[in-house]
Design an enzyme around this catalytic site. Structure first.
Site, PDB file in Angstrom:
ATOM      1  N   ASN A  48       0.827  -1.203   0.000  1.00 51.94           N
ATOM      2  CA  ASN A  48       0.000   0.000   0.000  1.00 51.94           C
ATOM      3  C   ASN A  48       0.861   1.253   0.000  1.00 51.94           C
ATOM      4  O   ASN A  48       1.054   1.883  -1.044  1.00 51.94           O
ATOM      5  CB  ASN A  48      -0.952  -0.016   1.203  1.00 51.94           C
ATOM      6  CG  ASN A  48      -1.937   1.143   1.166  1.00 51.94           C
ATOM      7  OD1 ASN A  48      -1.904   1.976   0.273  1.00 51.94           O
ATOM      8  ND2 ASN A  48      -2.804   1.199   2.152  1.00 51.94           N
ATOM      9  N   ASP A  49       1.402   1.619   1.152  1.00 55.41           N
ATOM     10  CA  ASP A  49       2.130   2.881   1.262  1.00 55.41           C
ATOM     11  C   ASP A  49       3.297   2.988   0.287  1.00 55.41           C
ATOM     12  O   ASP A  49       3.618   4.071  -0.179  1.00 55.41           O
ATOM     13  CB  ASP A  49       2.651   3.052   2.690  1.00 55.41           C
ATOM     14  CG  ASP A  49       1.517   3.299   3.674  1.00 55.41           C
ATOM     15  OD1 ASP A  49       0.519   3.918   3.265  1.00 55.41           O
ATOM     16  OD2 ASP A  49       1.626   2.860   4.821  1.00 55.41           O
TER      17      ASP A  49
END
Lengths: 465, 102
Positions: free
Chosen positions: A394-395
């Protein structure tokens, strides 16, 4: 019984073999040979120790028994452990090195004659300093690794635990360790030795609790480094070259890995150590963004997109490990390859819970390592790829890191996933990642969100291909 | 005046840090997990200290406080040595190159 000089030469040889063991890891082809060098080095060191003592009648059989007990446990764990649990295993191993260092230091303190360090109550000053440093660092490694283990295992919440006055307290304890070492050397009193150990155990515990679960790659590397320094401290006490060389190697190895991990997150080492990341405010920001439209699709849509692609880049993250989706993923890739679609894998330095975690999982699923690329190697290829398949990451894909100087992850190196013609994002929900920030990628025109468990979604896509 | 042997050990230590620095930078990032498990295994060479401590008891009393700590340390280090090397071997055996003969 062999002479001191001869055994010193053999210890030097095993030290050199340990260097070669690490050297072998520069490429997968030479790595297995490197591991063999490490094993030979260890056998030499242990054999020479037996020979140099030469006292075989009394405790020898017990030494073998305890060696065997430990060996059997170790071998059993090594064969049984699933690859997804490597971070826990390594943290557990670190704690054992730390505790072993503490125990050896205790034995040396109680019976210094056996180590040629003087007599109880009159231990050579240099040796006493060395052994107390080794014991203190070992104790910190032990309790710190236990906390890391519990957090990774999920027994303890991964959320950072912070309280008021934490940093001053830690600083106070660290100063007290130095004072205790001084008092111990001045008085030779066992009380100070035990107190030193107790305080060191406490600080190891306190140092790790404020660090969040997602910062574990840094923590594990750091504890790796500590275990090395502890071994080196004991190595000085025992005047053993193999232990000094190894301690230095392991210490610098852990330090370099910590540095690489911090750089992968664009955070300073102290920022991570002081902890509390992920507990920061960002809620107001994300709630307003929650309203933005998202395109979501199912496995058929995803399969359609991929079938018509000529190249696909896969971006795995910790979520893939949690869902145990690596085998399903490899099967999907096999099907893609049969359709003459070029597939490669892109790994971010901090993907997963420890350095290199994703690479091991992919290797376990029989993905050839020459299809797996690091961030710098592959980042330019996203612009030419048709589909990016983000699974459990994600990040590390968030374009905000490049565009928004206000963002907490601004400046972190990210994979340029958004440059692909289309992005498939496998995720259970729209919830933000550990950094607590929204991922702009979710709302891009060319992103298709696949809301499902990573393993199930991957299997469904394969069926539809 | 003679040089204290400690200085020699310190020299070995400092030089080893430099060797470690260069050797570890040359480790390919995809092998960082095996690197950690193998460093675990080799740092358990601390077992040599544990063996000395374990064998230090005399024939009347094999077990005294000091040697018991030694025996315990032997077991702990042995878990790491066997576990560390074997799990590293298991991991490294999985790293395969692309088969060209398709």
């Amino acid at each position: 019984m062999i002479s001191v000089n001869l055994s010193a030469i053999f210890y030097l040889i095993s030290g050199v073999l340990f260097i070669l063991a690490l050297r072998g890891l520069s490429s997968p082809e030479t790595s297995r040979q490197g591991n063999l060098f490490g094993i030979i080095g260890m056998i030499i060191a242990i054999t020479v120790t037996f020979l140099s003592i030469g006292n075989f009648q009394s405790g020898f059989i017990f030494v073998l028994i305890f060696l065997l007990i430990g060996g059997l446990i170790g071998a059993f764990v090594a064969y049984k452990i699933p690859m997804t649990a490597m971070p826990e295993l390594v943290a557990g191993f670190h704690s054992l090195v730390g505790l072993a260092a503490v125990f050896v230091a205790i034995s040396a303190f109680l019976n210094p004659e056996a180590f040629n360090l003087g007599t109880p109550g009159n231990i050579k000053l240099g040796s006493l300093i060395e052994m107390s440093i080794g014991a203190a660092v070992g104790a910190i490694t032990f309790s710190g690794s236990i906390i890391a283990f519990l957090k990774l295992q999920g027994i303890m919440s991964g959320a950072p635990i912070t309280f008021k006055g934490q940093h001053p307290l830690n600083a106070l304890i660290l100063i007290s360790i130095i004072i205790l070492i001084y008092l111990l050397c001045a008085s030779q009193s066992p009380n100070f030795f035990w107190l030193l150990l107790a305080v060191s155990f406490l600080i190891g515990f306190l140092l790790i609790i404020p660090i969040g679960g997602a910062d574990m790659p840094v923590v594990i590397s750091m504890l790796n480094s500590y275990s090395g320094w502890a071994a080196a401290g004991i190595g000085f006490t025992l005047e053993n070259t193999a232990l000094i060389i190894t301690g230095a190697l392991v210490g610098s190895s852990g330090a370099i890995l910590s540095y690489i991990m911090c750089k992968g997150m664009n955070r300073s080492f102290f920022n991570v150590i002081l902890g509390g990341f992920g507990a920061t405010e960002q809620s107001a920001n994300s709630s307003s963004k929650e309203q933005r439209p998202v395109k979501s699709g199912n496995a058929e849509d995803a399969a359609f997109l991929m079938k018509n692609a000529s190249s696909v880049i896969i971006v795995p993250g910790y979520g893939m490990a949690v869902a145990q989706a690596q085998h399903a993923l490899r099967e999907m890739v096999d099907t893609l390859k049969k359709n003459d679609i070029k597939v490669s894998y892109a790994i971010h330095p901090v993907a997963g819970r420890m350095p290199g975690h994703m690479n091991v999982l992919l290797a376990e699923a029989n993905v050839p390592y020459d299809e797996v690329f690091e961030l710098e190697e592959i980042n330019n290829d996203f612009a030419n790829a048709d589909v990016a398949f983000v699974i459990g990451a994600n990040d590390v894909t968030n374009p905000v890191a490049k565009t928004d100087p206000q963002s907490p992850i601004y400046g972190m190196p990210v994979l340029d996933v958004e440059k692909c013609k289309s992005v498939l994002f496998v995720k259970r929900s729209l919830s933000p990642g550990y950094a607590g920030i929204d991922n702009d990628l979710f709302y891009k025109e060319n992103t298709l969100m696949l809301f499902a468990d990573a393993k199930k979604m991957t299997e469904d896509i394969t069926k539809n291909l | 005046m003679e040089i204290d042997p400690f200085i020699f050990r310190l020299s070995i230590f400092i030089l080893s840090i430099f060797i470690g620095y260069y050797v570890v930078w040359s480790v390919t990032p995809s092998l960082h997990t095996p690197l950690m498990s193998v460093t675990n295994a080799i740092s358990s060479v601390i077992i040599v200290g544990a063996i000395i401590a374990g064998l230090a008891g005399n024939s009347e009393s094999v077990f005294n406080t000091s040697s018991i700590f030694g025996f315990l340390a032997i077991s702990l280090a042995a878990i790491n040595i066997f576990g560390g090397f074997l799990v590293t071997q298991r991991m490294l055996a999985m790293y395969k190159k692309k088969k060209k003969d398709k």
